[in-house]
Design an enzyme around this catalytic site. Sequence first.
Site, PDB file in Angstrom:
ATOM      1  N   LYS A  18      -4.587  -2.412  11.436  1.00 22.48           N
ATOM      2  CA  LYS A  18      -3.561  -3.096  12.110  1.00 22.48           C
ATOM      3  C   LYS A  18      -4.508  -3.833  13.362  1.00 22.48           C
ATOM      4  CE  LYS A  18       0.370  -0.466  11.827  1.00 22.48           C
ATOM      5  NZ  LYS A  18       1.431   0.257  12.468  1.00 22.48           N
ATOM      6  N   LYS A  30       0.690  -2.361   0.589  1.00 20.82           N
ATOM      7  CA  LYS A  30       1.749  -1.496   0.799  1.00 20.82           C
ATOM      8  C   LYS A  30       3.095  -2.676   1.137  1.00 20.82           C
ATOM      9  CE  LYS A  30       3.058   0.444   4.601  1.00 20.82           C
ATOM     10  NZ  LYS A  30       3.314   1.235   5.627  1.00 20.82           N
ATOM     11  N   LYS A  58       7.383  -2.887   6.668  1.00 23.52           N
ATOM     12  CA  LYS A  58       8.403  -3.787   6.963  1.00 23.52           C
ATOM     13  C   LYS A  58       8.201  -4.493   8.381  1.00 23.52           C
ATOM     14  CE  LYS A  58      10.307   0.156   9.101  1.00 23.52           C
ATOM     15  NZ  LYS A  58       9.261   0.643  10.023  1.00 23.52           N
TER      16      LYS A  58
HETATM   17  N1  AQP Z   1       5.922   1.195   1.033  1.00 23.76           N
HETATM   18  C1  AQP Z   1       6.198   2.324   1.344  1.00 23.76           C
HETATM   19  N2  AQP Z   1       6.143   3.289   0.260  1.00 23.76           N
HETATM   20  C2  AQP Z   1       6.558   4.742   0.664  1.00 23.76           C
HETATM   21  N3  AQP Z   1       6.756   4.856   1.704  1.00 23.76           N
HETATM   22  C3  AQP Z   1       6.794   4.306   2.966  1.00 23.76           C
HETATM   23  N4  AQP Z   1       7.054   4.297   4.206  1.00 23.76           N
HETATM   24  C4  AQP Z   1       6.766   3.111   4.788  1.00 23.76           C
HETATM   25  N5  AQP Z   1       6.427   1.911   3.716  1.00 23.76           N
HETATM   26  C5  AQP Z   1       6.259   2.823   2.781  1.00 23.76           C
HETATM   27  C6  AQP Z   1       7.431   5.558   4.812  1.00 23.76           C
HETATM   28  O1  AQP Z   1       8.574   5.336   5.512  1.00 23.76           O
HETATM   29  C7  AQP Z   1       8.549   6.048   6.644  1.00 23.76           C
HETATM   30  C8  AQP Z   1       8.523   5.381   7.879  1.00 23.76           C
HETATM   31  O2  AQP Z   1       7.737   4.245   7.914  1.00 23.76           O
HETATM   32  P1  AQP Z   1       7.474   3.505   9.209  1.00 23.76           P
HETATM   33  O3  AQP Z   1       8.409   3.175  10.039  1.00 23.76           O
HETATM   34  O4  AQP Z   1       6.259   4.526  10.135  1.00 23.76           O
HETATM   35  O5  AQP Z   1       6.295   2.541   8.695  1.00 23.76           O
HETATM   36  P2  AQP Z   1       6.398   1.244   7.962  1.00 23.76           P
HETATM   37  O6  AQP Z   1       7.776   0.905   7.216  1.00 23.76           O
HETATM   38  O7  AQP Z   1       5.180   1.228   7.253  1.00 23.76           O
HETATM   39  O8  AQP Z   1       6.313  -0.080   9.459  1.00 23.76           O
HETATM   40  P3  AQP Z   1       5.531  -0.970   9.608  1.00 23.76           P
HETATM   41  O9  AQP Z   1       5.699  -1.543  10.890  1.00 23.76           O
HETATM   42  O10 AQP Z   1       5.189  -1.881   8.424  1.00 23.76           O
HETATM   43  O11 AQP Z   1       4.191  -0.091   9.376  1.00 23.76           O
HETATM   44  P4  AQP Z   1       2.882  -0.220   9.382  1.00 23.76           P
HETATM   45  O12 AQP Z   1       2.432  -1.453   9.468  1.00 23.76           O
HETATM   46  O13 AQP Z   1       2.337   0.945  10.086  1.00 23.76           O
HETATM   47  O14 AQP Z   1       2.645   0.244   7.780  1.00 23.76           O
HETATM   48  C9  AQP Z   1       7.184   6.728   6.708  1.00 23.76           C
HETATM   49  O15 AQP Z   1       7.639   8.174   6.388  1.00 23.76           O
HETATM   50  C10 AQP Z   1       6.468   5.960   5.842  1.00 23.76           C
HETATM   51  O16 AQP Z   1       5.357   6.770   5.413  1.00 23.76           O
END
Ligand code: AQP
Length: 339
Positions: free
Chosen positions: A114, A199, A202
């Site tokens: 990040k 990945k 969001k």
């Molecule tokens: N692609 C994914 N596949 C499986 N699990 C996922 N999670 C997130 N993306 C995937 C799981 O969802 C939970 C909440 O996620 P988060 O809000 O911590 O993170 P995010 O959705 O990945 O949001 P961001 O802002 O895009 O985060 P970053 O940039 O940090 O990756 C978690 O249990 C996560 O494992």
Amino acid sequence: MTRVFSGIKPTGHLTLGNYLGAMRRWAADDQYRSDALFCVVDLHALTVDHDPARVRRLSRQSASLLLLLAAGLDPEQCTVFVQSHVDEHARLSYVLECVATDGEMRRMIQYKEKAAREQRRGGSVRLSLLTYPVLMAADILAYGTDEVPVGDDQTQHVELARDLAVRFNQRYGHTFTVPRATGPAVAARVMNLQDPVSKMGKSDDAGPGIVYLLDEPDVVRKKVMRAVTDSGQDVVYDREERPGLANLLEILAACAGGDPAELAGAYDSYGALKKDTAEAVVEVLRPVQERHRALSADPEYVDGVLREGAERARGMARPTVDAAYRAIGLLAPVDASDR
Ligand code: AQP
């Protein structure tokens, strides 16, 4: 009873990755077999460049909280709340920063990725981006958590929480339960449909590779049918060599049941696999979207859930956080009722 804690960041609209990797298990299993807390971790959303009004909206509205409830969380079975409504998280985070090391923080993969992304976008890297895994450790440890159901990407952070708990207990006396991460059987890491080595996140720029929980069925179909695969002809499950195909097989297995490698044997064309995967995703999202529509029409219910959730969470966290303050050497307030 087992204590479960997990959270979701209001950094964007919730995705199929959030649902299959984490939320679905919270709703189907964790809330019934354990004493579970699920949290909209809004403080974590401030670690990167953000629009305050959008974070508030995402925390409060459909993209985050309503969908947690729409995904099947039942406030009679578990505690749903917003992180910033419970001061204990920030209180404990500072104490844990006094136990964590700089080197440990800089090794975090998410920090490296990040920070690089922020720099590519021409922004500066906030100090909180470096330290937020400690806040996440505080989220978990404040509640005496045994299990943290998360997708693959969060396991390193749960490991950090474990390390900090063990270190604190050794130095200052037993205070924290040592938690462990639990992952789903399949779809622990749902990948971006247009870039299957990344990945599905969001906070990524919106695009055809991300399926949002509120996407209309035809939008879901279009995104899945356009998923990037590879140049081969046969349908095989090979994560290293055929990541696009493997991603579709995992999504299909997670939505319709079965094992990705066995499912591969049932298809002789990419088109048929994509069609079945799209329909399986549409069916999984249908009840979530229906419930979301009903909840959107009832904001008072959501307010009530949040209010009660925060109260309950405060009551659970405070004794542990107070104990940590005492253990590390801070003087108790003269009138204990002040706290
Ligand atoms: N692609 C994914 N596949 C499986 N699990 C996922 N999670 C997130 N993306 C995937 C799981 O969802 C939970 C909440 O996620 P988060 O809000 O911590 O993170 P995010 O959705 O990945 O949001 P961001 O802002 O895009 O985060 P970053 O940039 O940090 O990756 C978690 O249990 C996560 O494992």
